[in-house]
Design a protein around this motif. Structure first.
Motif, PDB file in Angstrom:
ATOM      1  N   LEU A 160      45.415  58.124 -12.352  1.00  0.00           N
ATOM      2  CA  LEU A 160      44.569  58.999 -11.298  1.00  0.00           C
ATOM      3  C   LEU A 160      44.125  58.066 -10.184  1.00  0.00           C
ATOM      4  O   LEU A 160      43.645  56.888 -10.710  1.00  0.00           O
ATOM      5  N   ARG A 161      44.308  58.476  -9.024  1.00  0.00           N
ATOM      6  CA  ARG A 161      43.670  57.380  -7.711  1.00  0.00           C
ATOM      7  C   ARG A 161      43.015  58.309  -6.814  1.00  0.00           C
ATOM      8  O   ARG A 161      43.356  59.435  -6.393  1.00  0.00           O
ATOM      9  N   GLU A 162      42.022  57.609  -6.151  1.00  0.00           N
ATOM     10  CA  GLU A 162      41.198  58.094  -5.056  1.00  0.00           C
ATOM     11  C   GLU A 162      40.887  56.912  -3.999  1.00  0.00           C
ATOM     12  O   GLU A 162      40.497  55.866  -4.272  1.00  0.00           O
ATOM     13  N   ALA A 208      38.324  63.136 -11.837  1.00  0.00           N
ATOM     14  CA  ALA A 208      38.736  63.126 -10.456  1.00  0.00           C
ATOM     15  C   ALA A 208      37.475  63.172  -9.456  1.00  0.00           C
ATOM     16  O   ALA A 208      37.418  62.356  -8.733  1.00  0.00           O
ATOM     17  N   GLY A 252      43.170  61.822  -3.095  1.00  0.00           N
ATOM     18  CA  GLY A 252      43.442  61.718  -4.550  1.00  0.00           C
ATOM     19  C   GLY A 252      44.854  62.141  -4.956  1.00  0.00           C
ATOM     20  O   GLY A 252      45.228  63.061  -4.090  1.00  0.00           O
ATOM     21  N   TYR A 253      45.171  61.507  -5.786  1.00  0.00           N
ATOM     22  CA  TYR A 253      46.693  62.107  -6.461  1.00  0.00           C
ATOM     23  C   TYR A 253      46.729  61.565  -7.937  1.00  0.00           C
ATOM     24  O   TYR A 253      46.016  60.597  -8.420  1.00  0.00           O
ATOM     25  N   LEU A 254      47.512  62.111  -8.597  1.00  0.00           N
ATOM     26  CA  LEU A 254      47.833  62.146 -10.179  1.00  0.00           C
ATOM     27  C   LEU A 254      49.175  62.149 -10.538  1.00  0.00           C
ATOM     28  O   LEU A 254      50.122  62.931 -10.009  1.00  0.00           O
ATOM     29  N   LYS A 275      41.429  53.737  -9.463  1.00  0.00           N
ATOM     30  CA  LYS A 275      42.322  54.246 -10.359  1.00  0.00           C
ATOM     31  C   LYS A 275      41.776  54.396 -11.893  1.00  0.00           C
ATOM     32  O   LYS A 275      41.155  53.635 -12.063  1.00  0.00           O
ATOM     33  N   ASN A 321      39.600  65.789 -17.934  1.00  0.00           N
ATOM     34  CA  ASN A 321      40.049  65.029 -19.151  1.00  0.00           C
ATOM     35  C   ASN A 321      40.205  66.183 -20.238  1.00  0.00           C
ATOM     36  O   ASN A 321      39.705  67.161 -20.036  1.00  0.00           O
ATOM     37  N   TYR A 337      49.233  70.688  -7.378  1.00  0.00           N
ATOM     38  CA  TYR A 337      47.917  70.813  -7.687  1.00  0.00           C
ATOM     39  C   TYR A 337      47.604  72.167  -8.356  1.00  0.00           C
ATOM     40  O   TYR A 337      46.905  72.324  -9.329  1.00  0.00           O
TER      41      TYR A 337
END
Length: 549
Positions: A274-276, A243, A292-294, A258, A236, A215
């Motif tokens: 992108l997910r939360e 996010a 979250g992760y990308l 996502k 973005n 991150y």
């Protein structure tokens, strides 16, 4: 005169008696008041003593003589409490001396306690420390201070003792547990930092609580504290906090959210996912945070595009081949077919355009009486459907159709389902049967010859031999089954030439004559003379005949 004097004397005497009685009565009242006061003083002192005795801490006092009056006490008086006597298991009880107290501790701790008390008595210096008993090893918290009166009169120096063994053990346990938790947290942080994509955690207010090293790299910041302090979000290309907005949606819906992102970094276009994921941040179900992760899917997207292109190319090639091909997807629906497939099974365009299932295909073929005859059609369909989801490698079988044709079928796993390949091998099987019949006929001819015969193919491996050859050279059937080379076959004759000094030269001479088609004779150990006649055919194969003279 005398009477007057006597009367005055009596009056004065009576007056003195009354005065004395009044004085005595006043003294009695005062004495009573003092006794009453002394009673309460003693009662309060006894209460104070009992309170001290009931205290959890034990104490040892050094009582000094009164400096304001002439105190009959000339020396410092030592006083040990009952609690301390029990705590240290002192043999003399409350009569124990300070030497008895110090003797209960470890040698080093005893010296330290003496030093503390000496400084307290000399300078009135307060102290507090943790000491240990020498026999039991229990932990004793020791602290001392000086007690002065309101008039600054020195009353005593007192040293308090408290057994904190259980607390110390509990603290040690908690400390060990704390170290384990810190170590586990450290390992967890190392594991999270080892993840090769940005990962973060949010609280119920969607504030960033923790991030990993990736991150930091993505955000271009060196310190995690700076990220958390300034709440640096992933944005973005337009600067939108995508996010954070996605986390808000996940928190509201209580479901994983996502989003695909296209971000230009270093002049290159990257595709990210992108997910939360929501989680309950506390015991209350209304507190929901997110994880979250990308993930960088750039390579995956390229691979998908390349795969799609290759797949289309492969489908075009399959469509142009003469072999019948069809692909049924993971739901057993017809995904692709070529013209050969349609023609082989005599299928109508209208039927194929409905993207039938594999079961519908089987039923259609069955109605056309092109399905192999089976005793139990229901069980047959179940077996046929079992390949979807369980096929791991290519399977091959033959389908014998009612019209006499034989179809070779291949079933192969495909990313979209299963590939079916069908090939009409009726002519090929007929040719193989004719060839097998011819070979069998040739073998029968050779077995009926009196001479021993062996035939080598163009690759110089044994193709044919007869029973006479096995009998002549006393060979087992299995030694010639794997098409041995010509050198190996000739080598099996060595047992009949034990008198030959140089076998290798002798064998090479025989091989040279055979390859050149030259006739020669052999004399074996059993005194049999063999006439060897090699014959080279037009295709390069060699037939060798052994005749006993």
């Amino acid at each position: 005169m005398n009477a007057l004097i006597l009367r005055d004397i009596v009056f004065i005497s009576l007056l003195l008696v009354f005065v004395m009685l009044g004085i005595i009565a006043a003294l009695q009242i005062k004495i009573h008041k003092y006794k009453h006061k002394i009673y309460f003083i003693r009662r309060d002192r006894e209460r104070c003593n009992e309170v001290l005795y009931a205290a959890k801490d034990g104490y040892f006092c050094f009582v000094y003589p009164d400096q304001k009056v002439k105190d009959p006490q000339k020396e410092i008086m030592e006083k040990c409490s009952r609690r301390l006597a029990v705590m240290l298991n002192l043999a003399d009880g409350t009569a124990a001396s300070f030497a008895d107290v110090t003797d209960s501790f470890n040698k080093d701790d005893a010296k330290l306690l003496k030093k503390y008390v000496s400084l307290l008595q000399q300078e009135g210096r307060f102290f507090e420390d943790m000491l240990h008993l020498k026999n039991s090893g229990r932990s004793i918290c020791v602290y001392g201070n000086r007690i002065n009166g309101a008039d600054n009169n020195l009353y005593c120096d007192i040293v308090w003792f408290r057994d904190v063994s259980s607390e110390t053990a509990r603290i040690a346990g908690l400390s060990a547990e704390k170290n384990e938790v810190e170590a586990a947290c450290g390992r967890l942080e190392q594991m999270i930092d080892g993840v090769d994509y940005p990962l973060w955690l949010r609280d119920e207010n969607l504030h960033l609580l923790s991030v990993n090293k990736k991150y930091l790299e993505f955000a271009g910041i060196k310190n995690k504290k700076d990220v958390l302090k300034n709440q640096v979000e992933i944005c973005n290309g337009k600067g939108e906090k995508v996010a954070y907005n996605l986390a808000a949606s996940a928190q509201k819906s209580k479901k994983m959210q996502k989003k695909n992102l296209k971000i230009v970094r270093g002049g290159e276009l990257f595709n990210f996912e992108l997910r939360e994921n929501p989680y309950y941040a506390g015991d209350m179900l209304d507190k929901i945070g997110t994880v979250g992760y990308l993930v960088d899917n750039t390579a995956l997207e390229k691979a998908k595009r390349s795969f799609k292109i290759n797949q289309n190319n492969h489908l075009e090639i399959l469509g142009a081949l003469g072999t019948a091909f069809a692909i049924f997807d993971d739901r057993s629906k017809l995904y692709f077919y070529n013209a050969s497939f349609k023609n082989l099974w005599n299928l109508e365009n209208e039927f194929l355009e409905k993207t039938p299932s594999y079961l519908q295909f089987l039923e259609e073929v069955r109605e056309k009486k092109m399905l192999p005859p089976v005793p139990d059609i229901k069980n047959y369909k179940q077996e046929e459907m079992s390949v979807f989801g369980s096929l791991l490698e290519t399977k091959e079988d033959l389908l014998h159709l009612p019209d006499g044709r034989t179809i070779r079928r291949l079933r192969t796993p495909h990313p979209n389902g299963v590939i079916f390949a069908f090939e009409d091998v009726s002519d090929r099987l007929a040719t193989m049967r004719r060839l097998n019949d011819l070979t069998s006929m040739q073998q029968n001819i050779l077995d009926n010859l009196n001479d021993s015969v062996i035939i080598f193919g163009t690759n110089r491996r044994l193709k044919f031999y007869n029973r006479a050859y096995l009998k002549l050279w006393s060979l087992d059937f299995d030694k010639l089954q794997d098409e041995p080379k010509i050198e190996e076959v000739i080598g099996l004759q060595k047992l009949f030439f034990s008198n030959v000094n140089d076998w290798d030269s002798f064998k090479n001479s025989m091989l040279e004559n055979i390859r050149q088609g030259r006739r020669f004779n052999l004399l074996r150990d059993d005194n049999k003379t063999l006439a060897v006649s090699p014959l080279i055919f037009y295709d390069g194969s060699i037939m060798v005949t052994y005749t006993v003279k």
